[in-house]
Every structure is written in C-alpha cells, then in structure tokens.
Design a protein around this motif. Sequence first.
Motif, PDB file in Angstrom:
ATOM      1  N   PHE A   1     -31.160  28.186  -4.265  1.00  0.00           N
ATOM      2  CA  PHE A   1     -29.806  28.721  -4.399  1.00  0.00           C
ATOM      3  C   PHE A   1     -29.806  30.240  -4.264  1.00  0.00           C
ATOM      4  O   PHE A   1     -28.932  30.817  -3.583  1.00  0.00           O
ATOM      5  N   LEU A   2     -30.778  30.898  -4.881  1.00  0.00           N
ATOM      6  CA  LEU A   2     -30.870  32.357  -4.775  1.00  0.00           C
ATOM      7  C   LEU A   2     -31.161  32.790  -3.339  1.00  0.00           C
ATOM      8  O   LEU A   2     -30.624  33.794  -2.851  1.00  0.00           O
ATOM      9  N   LEU A   3     -32.018  32.016  -2.634  1.00  0.00           N
ATOM     10  CA  LEU A   3     -32.304  32.326  -1.231  1.00  0.00           C
ATOM     11  C   LEU A   3     -31.054  32.169  -0.372  1.00  0.00           C
ATOM     12  O   LEU A   3     -30.837  32.942   0.576  1.00  0.00           O
ATOM     13  N   ILE A   4     -30.222  31.172  -0.696  1.00  0.00           N
ATOM     14  CA  ILE A   4     -28.960  30.997   0.020  1.00  0.00           C
ATOM     15  C   ILE A   4     -28.065  32.212  -0.189  1.00  0.00           C
ATOM     16  O   ILE A   4     -27.448  32.727   0.759  1.00  0.00           O
ATOM     17  N   LEU A   5     -27.993  32.706  -1.424  1.00  0.00           N
ATOM     18  CA  LEU A   5     -27.179  33.896  -1.708  1.00  0.00           C
ATOM     19  C   LEU A   5     -27.691  35.109  -0.939  1.00  0.00           C
ATOM     20  O   LEU A   5     -26.894  35.879  -0.371  1.00  0.00           O
TER      21      LEU A   5
ATOM     22  N   LEU B   1     -22.789  26.568   5.541  1.00  0.00           N
ATOM     23  CA  LEU B   1     -23.299  26.041   4.265  1.00  0.00           C
ATOM     24  C   LEU B   1     -22.855  24.592   4.066  1.00  0.00           C
ATOM     25  O   LEU B   1     -23.667  23.730   3.666  1.00  0.00           O
ATOM     26  N   LEU B   2     -21.588  24.295   4.351  1.00  0.00           N
ATOM     27  CA  LEU B   2     -21.070  22.947   4.142  1.00  0.00           C
ATOM     28  C   LEU B   2     -21.713  21.949   5.094  1.00  0.00           C
ATOM     29  O   LEU B   2     -22.133  20.852   4.683  1.00  0.00           O
ATOM     30  N   ILE B   3     -21.822  22.323   6.368  1.00  0.00           N
ATOM     31  CA  ILE B   3     -22.408  21.418   7.357  1.00  0.00           C
ATOM     32  C   ILE B   3     -23.893  21.205   7.076  1.00  0.00           C
ATOM     33  O   ILE B   3     -24.401  20.080   7.173  1.00  0.00           O
ATOM     34  N   GLY B   4     -24.591  22.274   6.733  1.00  0.00           N
ATOM     35  CA  GLY B   4     -26.018  22.141   6.418  1.00  0.00           C
ATOM     36  C   GLY B   4     -26.257  21.184   5.265  1.00  0.00           C
ATOM     37  O   GLY B   4     -27.131  20.313   5.326  1.00  0.00           O
ATOM     38  N   ALA B   5     -25.455  21.324   4.208  1.00  0.00           N
ATOM     39  CA  ALA B   5     -25.597  20.431   3.057  1.00  0.00           C
ATOM     40  C   ALA B   5     -25.240  18.997   3.435  1.00  0.00           C
ATOM     41  O   ALA B   5     -25.943  18.043   3.062  1.00  0.00           O
ATOM     42  N   GLY B   6     -24.152  18.814   4.186  1.00  0.00           N
ATOM     43  CA  GLY B   6     -23.703  17.474   4.548  1.00  0.00           C
ATOM     44  C   GLY B   6     -24.699  16.730   5.418  1.00  0.00           C
ATOM     45  O   GLY B   6     -25.015  15.558   5.162  1.00  0.00           O
ATOM     46  N   LEU B   7     -25.213  17.387   6.457  1.00  0.00           N
ATOM     47  CA  LEU B   7     -26.169  16.736   7.351  1.00  0.00           C
ATOM     48  C   LEU B   7     -27.483  16.435   6.643  1.00  0.00           C
ATOM     49  O   LEU B   7     -28.111  15.395   6.893  1.00  0.00           O
ATOM     50  N   ALA B   8     -27.914  17.323   5.762  1.00  0.00           N
ATOM     51  CA  ALA B   8     -29.165  17.107   5.037  1.00  0.00           C
ATOM     52  C   ALA B   8     -29.065  15.903   4.103  1.00  0.00           C
ATOM     53  O   ALA B   8     -29.977  15.068   4.045  1.00  0.00           O
ATOM     54  N   VAL B   9     -27.959  15.797   3.373  1.00  0.00           N
ATOM     55  CA  VAL B   9     -27.778  14.654   2.473  1.00  0.00           C
ATOM     56  C   VAL B   9     -27.629  13.362   3.277  1.00  0.00           C
ATOM     57  O   VAL B   9     -28.169  12.317   2.902  1.00  0.00           O
ATOM     58  N   SER B  10     -26.932  13.431   4.412  1.00  0.00           N
ATOM     59  CA  SER B  10     -26.813  12.266   5.280  1.00  0.00           C
ATOM     60  C   SER B  10     -28.186  11.790   5.740  1.00  0.00           C
ATOM     61  O   SER B  10     -28.488  10.589   5.707  1.00  0.00           O
ATOM     62  N   GLY B  11     -29.029  12.721   6.159  1.00  0.00           N
ATOM     63  CA  GLY B  11     -30.383  12.361   6.589  1.00  0.00           C
ATOM     64  C   GLY B  11     -31.211  11.777   5.458  1.00  0.00           C
ATOM     65  O   GLY B  11     -31.949  10.804   5.656  1.00  0.00           O
ATOM     66  N   ALA B  12     -31.093  12.347   4.260  1.00  0.00           N
ATOM     67  CA  ALA B  12     -31.852  11.837   3.112  1.00  0.00           C
ATOM     68  C   ALA B  12     -31.427  10.412   2.773  1.00  0.00           C
ATOM     69  O   ALA B  12     -32.271   9.558   2.444  1.00  0.00           O
ATOM     70  N   ILE B  13     -30.129  10.130   2.853  1.00  0.00           N
ATOM     71  CA  ILE B  13     -29.647   8.769   2.576  1.00  0.00           C
ATOM     72  C   ILE B  13     -30.163   7.798   3.629  1.00  0.00           C
ATOM     73  O   ILE B  13     -30.642   6.697   3.301  1.00  0.00           O
ATOM     74  N   LEU B  14     -30.084   8.174   4.909  1.00  0.00           N
ATOM     75  CA  LEU B  14     -30.548   7.299   5.974  1.00  0.00           C
ATOM     76  C   LEU B  14     -32.047   7.021   5.846  1.00  0.00           C
ATOM     77  O   LEU B  14     -32.496   5.885   6.069  1.00  0.00           O
ATOM     78  N   GLN B  15     -32.825   8.031   5.485  1.00  0.00           N
ATOM     79  CA  GLN B  15     -34.250   7.826   5.296  1.00  0.00           C
ATOM     80  C   GLN B  15     -34.530   6.895   4.126  1.00  0.00           C
ATOM     81  O   GLN B  15     -35.439   6.062   4.176  1.00  0.00           O
ATOM     82  N   GLY B  16     -33.714   7.025   3.059  1.00  0.00           N
ATOM     83  CA  GLY B  16     -33.911   6.166   1.902  1.00  0.00           C
ATOM     84  C   GLY B  16     -33.483   4.729   2.156  1.00  0.00           C
ATOM     85  O   GLY B  16     -34.198   3.787   1.791  1.00  0.00           O
ATOM     86  N   VAL B  17     -32.336   4.541   2.804  1.00  0.00           N
ATOM     87  CA  VAL B  17     -31.826   3.190   3.051  1.00  0.00           C
ATOM     88  C   VAL B  17     -32.716   2.438   4.043  1.00  0.00           C
ATOM     89  O   VAL B  17     -33.009   1.256   3.861  1.00  0.00           O
ATOM     90  N   SER B  18     -33.137   3.125   5.104  1.00  0.00           N
ATOM     91  CA  SER B  18     -33.945   2.475   6.136  1.00  0.00           C
ATOM     92  C   SER B  18     -35.435   2.475   5.801  1.00  0.00           C
ATOM     93  O   SER B  18     -36.210   1.805   6.489  1.00  0.00           O
ATOM     94  N   GLN B  19     -35.819   3.233   4.754  1.00  0.00           N
ATOM     95  CA  GLN B  19     -37.231   3.414   4.407  1.00  0.00           C
ATOM     96  C   GLN B  19     -38.011   3.897   5.634  1.00  0.00           C
ATOM     97  O   GLN B  19     -39.113   3.436   5.912  1.00  0.00           O
TER      98      GLN B  19
ATOM     99  N   ALA C   1     -29.524  19.076  -0.035  1.00  0.00           N
ATOM    100  CA  ALA C   1     -28.291  19.802   0.264  1.00  0.00           C
ATOM    101  C   ALA C   1     -28.531  21.310   0.288  1.00  0.00           C
ATOM    102  O   ALA C   1     -28.068  22.013   1.202  1.00  0.00           O
ATOM    103  N   LEU C   2     -29.257  21.806  -0.707  1.00  0.00           N
ATOM    104  CA  LEU C   2     -29.560  23.238  -0.757  1.00  0.00           C
ATOM    105  C   LEU C   2     -30.453  23.656   0.406  1.00  0.00           C
ATOM    106  O   LEU C   2     -30.235  24.703   1.029  1.00  0.00           O
ATOM    107  N   MET C   3     -31.461  22.825   0.720  1.00  0.00           N
ATOM    108  CA  MET C   3     -32.370  23.141   1.819  1.00  0.00           C
ATOM    109  C   MET C   3     -31.630  23.150   3.145  1.00  0.00           C
ATOM    110  O   MET C   3     -31.822  24.042   3.984  1.00  0.00           O
ATOM    111  N   GLY C   4     -30.761  22.159   3.366  1.00  0.00           N
ATOM    112  CA  GLY C   4     -29.990  22.116   4.605  1.00  0.00           C
ATOM    113  C   GLY C   4     -29.061  23.303   4.744  1.00  0.00           C
ATOM    114  O   GLY C   4     -28.930  23.885   5.828  1.00  0.00           O
ATOM    115  N   ALA C   5     -28.388  23.673   3.650  1.00  0.00           N
ATOM    116  CA  ALA C   5     -27.492  24.833   3.680  1.00  0.00           C
ATOM    117  C   ALA C   5     -28.278  26.107   3.995  1.00  0.00           C
ATOM    118  O   ALA C   5     -27.826  26.952   4.789  1.00  0.00           O
ATOM    119  N   LEU C   6     -29.461  26.246   3.406  1.00  0.00           N
ATOM    120  CA  LEU C   6     -30.289  27.434   3.646  1.00  0.00           C
ATOM    121  C   LEU C   6     -30.766  27.487   5.098  1.00  0.00           C
ATOM    122  O   LEU C   6     -30.652  28.531   5.756  1.00  0.00           O
TER     123      LEU C   6
END
Length: 335
Positions: free
Chosen positions: A15-19, A66-84, A290-295
């Motif tokens: 979060f601090l790196l994002i700031l 910031l919003l798109i980075g967080a959204g795409l990162a969480v989307s990818g994490a969910i897809l990786q988890g659901v599909s293993q 989400a934080l990593m994607g936004a950064l």
Amino acid sequence: MTSKNKPFIIMMILFLLILVTFFTSLNLGHIRIGPLDVLKTFLGAGTAQDQLVLFDFRLPRMTIALLIGAGLAVSGAILQGVSQNGLADPGILGINAGAGLAVVMFIFFFQGTMTAVGTFSIFIMPLFALIGGIGAAFLIYTLAWKQGVTPVRLILVGIGVNAAFGAGLIIFQLRMNPTDFMQATIWLSGSIWGTNWKFVLSVLPWIIFLIPLAIYKARYLNVLNLGDHVATGLGAAVEKERRTLLFIAVALAGSCVAVGGGISFLGLVSPHLARRLVGAKHQLLLPASALMGALLLSIADMIGRNLLAPSEIPVGLVVSALGAPYFIYLLIKVD
C-alpha cells in the motif's frame, strides 16, 4: 516480525509503495509539475494549467489504473483458484477477448459513441463487456470439458478461443470508419484511454462491490482447492460456489476491459507474486493480489507515459513485455 503478522505487514508495504508510485506519477509527464506545485494545486493555490493537468487528466487516469489493476489481479486469482491452474488468466483464456469483441461490436453498431463519449455509452460498455466475457467463459469451459477440465486442455482451448475472438475483432475493425478504427485499435492494445471522471465512475461500482464479495467468498476457494469430493464432504455446494466465483471473475475482467482495453498477463503475474509474499490462503491472497495488481499497473502506466514522452506506449504493451517472460517460465515449470 511474526509469521502471523507478516502478511499484513507485507500488504501495508504494498500500500505504501502504491502511494509512492501515485505521487511520483503526479509529478511526471510531458508537462512536469514539481511536488510543491502538486501540493499547492491540491490546496487550491495552483495555476490553472496545473489544475487542468492534475484534476482533468492525471488523477482520473491514475485512479483508473489502480482500479483496473486490482480488478484484473483478483479476477486472475479467482480463475487460478477455481480451475486449480496456475496459468489461468482472463487475458490468456480469452475472457478479455470475448469482452473486447462485445465492446467493439457496441462501438461498431453505435459508431461515434467512442468519439462523442456520451455518458450513456460510458456506463453501458461494462455491461456489454460482461455479456461478452460470460459468453467467452461458457464457450471455453464447454469446449474444454471432457470428463472434467484439465489445466492443459483449459489453456489450449482458451488460446484457441482467444484467437477466434481476435479474428472477429479484426473483421469488425476493418468495417469501422477511420476514427472509430483508430480508437478501437488503441483501446485493444491496452490503453487507459478514458481520462475523465466519468470513466472512473463507470468502473468504480463494479470494483467496490465485486472485490469485497470475492474476499467474502475466499473460504470457498480454499475448500475447492481440496478437490470436489472433499469440498462436498465439508458441506460446500461445489457447483453453485464455482459458478458464483466464475461470475465474479468474469464480471471483474469485463468491467476492466471496457475501460482499460486488452491488458494481458496482469491477472497471471499478480496472484503469483502475491502468493509468494503472503501464502496461498485466499483470505490473504485476494487482497494482496489486488494491491499487487494496482501497484504493477500504476508502474506500467508511469513507464508507458514517460519512456518515450511526448509519445505514449499503451500500458497493455508494457505489461505484456514484463509479463510474457514470466508466463513462459510458468509454462515450462508447470506439470
């Protein structure tokens, strides 16, 4: 630093790196604005030019990154988890392409909306992207299903569907008038082209609703990773939760594509980096992703705007240049 507090400390550092990136990016660009001038502008004492550059161009663009980075990162994490499947990503699997095709069809049939940027068209594009993303996800999983979905089959089918949607995109682009063709081409390369607050408002409700919902559903991702039989034995409604999580992932990707275009690899790389930092528990992995994607997207946008200034490199190309080698590494590493 105890192991229990380590993930929270890491997320605080992100979060601090994002700031830091955010305020550094405010100063950089074709028109340089010093830190003191930025502060004066925020306090209402800046020049008219500084107010125009900061409030009408840089701030909305950086907020969208910031919003798109967080959204795409969480989307990818969910897809990786659901599909293993560690190679799952909305860009690689063709979900972004499906959403993009729907948006380009919207542009084609309502030519001029991209140029005029009417309020109605800005808010309706995420809905078209959602429809396209859902259609792509349904097609991919239908074609990949053969007594289950294996990681390799999912990737191969996703790449094939991605190519098919890419051909459809070219067909519609070639039939556009020159103005809309150029707008669509820049957008599809992953350009954060919406530099006003209406674009922020069009994607903001999706992000602030879907990411907390995904974090709330994180416990089901943990259970699904144990396998369907174990998850059912633990009382989880496996198919229902899988469909819900897939819908969240597709909706996040679609809404982000509608504003940010075809940004690939961000949803692949961010969850992997976050997993190395905070572990595989999804209650921690999703917010860290989400934080990593936004950064990462903020840094990529800063590079794209300043590397060849006054010319601009689409942020999607910067992310692809950084993410493609990591994807090849994962492809070699995966069983």
